[in-house]
Design a protein around this motif. Sequence first.
Motif, PDB file in Angstrom:
ATOM      1  N   GLN A 185       0.675  -1.070  -0.166  1.00 14.84           N
ATOM      2  CA  GLN A 185      -0.521   0.079  -0.446  1.00 14.84           C
ATOM      3  C   GLN A 185       0.956   1.430   0.008  1.00 14.84           C
ATOM      4  N   ASP A 186       2.170   0.975   0.215  1.00 21.01           N
ATOM      5  CA  ASP A 186       3.079   2.174   1.011  1.00 21.01           C
ATOM      6  C   ASP A 186       3.377   2.755  -0.834  1.00 21.01           C
ATOM      7  N   MET A 187       3.646   1.800  -1.267  1.00 20.48           N
ATOM      8  CA  MET A 187       4.086   1.805  -2.579  1.00 20.48           C
ATOM      9  C   MET A 187       3.426   2.155  -3.981  1.00 20.48           C
ATOM     10  N   LEU A 188       1.879   2.012  -3.491  1.00 23.81           N
ATOM     11  CA  LEU A 188       1.049   2.418  -4.511  1.00 23.81           C
ATOM     12  C   LEU A 188       0.669   3.940  -3.778  1.00 23.81           C
ATOM     13  N   LEU A 189       0.625   4.639  -2.738  1.00 18.39           N
ATOM     14  CA  LEU A 189       0.573   5.994  -2.085  1.00 18.39           C
ATOM     15  C   LEU A 189       2.511   6.647  -3.075  1.00 18.39           C
ATOM     16  N   VAL A 190       3.317   6.225  -2.947  1.00 18.59           N
ATOM     17  CA  VAL A 190       4.402   6.324  -3.501  1.00 18.59           C
ATOM     18  C   VAL A 190       4.059   6.637  -4.553  1.00 18.59           C
ATOM     19  N   GLU A 191       3.652   6.245  -5.114  1.00 20.54           N
ATOM     20  CA  GLU A 191       3.608   5.906  -7.202  1.00 20.54           C
ATOM     21  C   GLU A 191       2.655   7.324  -7.117  1.00 20.54           C
ATOM     22  N   ARG A 192       1.333   7.354  -6.289  1.00 21.68           N
ATOM     23  CA  ARG A 192       0.515   8.136  -6.868  1.00 21.68           C
ATOM     24  C   ARG A 192       1.078   9.625  -6.505  1.00 21.68           C
ATOM     25  N   PHE A 193       1.952   9.906  -5.331  1.00 26.37           N
ATOM     26  CA  PHE A 193       2.217  11.087  -5.130  1.00 26.37           C
ATOM     27  C   PHE A 193       3.128  11.230  -5.696  1.00 26.37           C
ATOM     28  N   ILE A 194       4.185  10.549  -6.812  1.00 31.44           N
ATOM     29  CA  ILE A 194       5.017  11.289  -7.264  1.00 31.44           C
ATOM     30  C   ILE A 194       4.587  11.616  -8.627  1.00 31.44           C
ATOM     31  N   ALA A 195       3.541  10.936  -9.183  1.00 33.96           N
ATOM     32  CA  ALA A 195       2.723  10.836 -10.505  1.00 33.96           C
ATOM     33  C   ALA A 195       1.973  12.572  -9.969  1.00 33.96           C
ATOM     34  N   GLU A 196       1.286  12.426  -8.922  1.00 36.16           N
ATOM     35  CA  GLU A 196       0.590  13.525  -9.102  1.00 36.16           C
ATOM     36  C   GLU A 196       1.059  14.813  -8.023  1.00 36.16           C
ATOM     37  N   VAL A 197       1.956  15.103  -8.093  1.00 35.75           N
ATOM     38  CA  VAL A 197       2.345  16.267  -8.078  1.00 35.75           C
ATOM     39  C   VAL A 197       4.227  16.214  -8.009  1.00 35.75           C
ATOM     40  N   PRO A 198       4.003  17.366  -8.953  1.00 39.81           N
ATOM     41  CA  PRO A 198       5.293  17.735  -9.770  1.00 39.81           C
ATOM     42  C   PRO A 198       6.651  18.061  -9.108  1.00 39.81           C
ATOM     43  N   TYR A 199       6.249  18.118  -7.600  1.00 43.34           N
ATOM     44  CA  TYR A 199       7.715  18.936  -7.193  1.00 43.34           C
ATOM     45  C   TYR A 199       8.530  17.956  -6.409  1.00 43.34           C
TER      46      TYR A 199
END
Length: 144
Positions: A29-43
Amino acid sequence: MKDTRVAKRYAAALGSVAQRDGILDAVEQDMLLVERFIAEVPYLRAVLLQPLVSEERKTLVATQAFGDRTTGTTLNFLKLLIRKRREDLIDEVIREFRILTLAQANVVDASVTAAVALTPKQNQALVASLEKLTGKNVRMTADL
């Protein structure tokens, strides 16, 4: 071109530690969160993937972004990638980790593209057929 062999080794190491500690589902679940954050937060993506940003700055940003949202194992893994200057492999590592966890659970993903929407009965029949063919549990998504 990214080195998928290295990504597979990192994913396998993370899976091994998570399984040993009994937190494989949480790390997944953490890795899915990391993936989503990296995709959605350009900074976040820019800082983590920019070679000119210092290791200390990347570690600080990763800690701020994920420190209270993920397990310590996941955060330490991200810090390891940063320390080893492999943060550019994060997308591949996440993909390989997902493949690894699905294989351990005897699950395979299937994607179906159809001209018309499948009925629930057709979905069930297709899943049953694929499970018989592969000998694995099938997680199917259908697209039009």
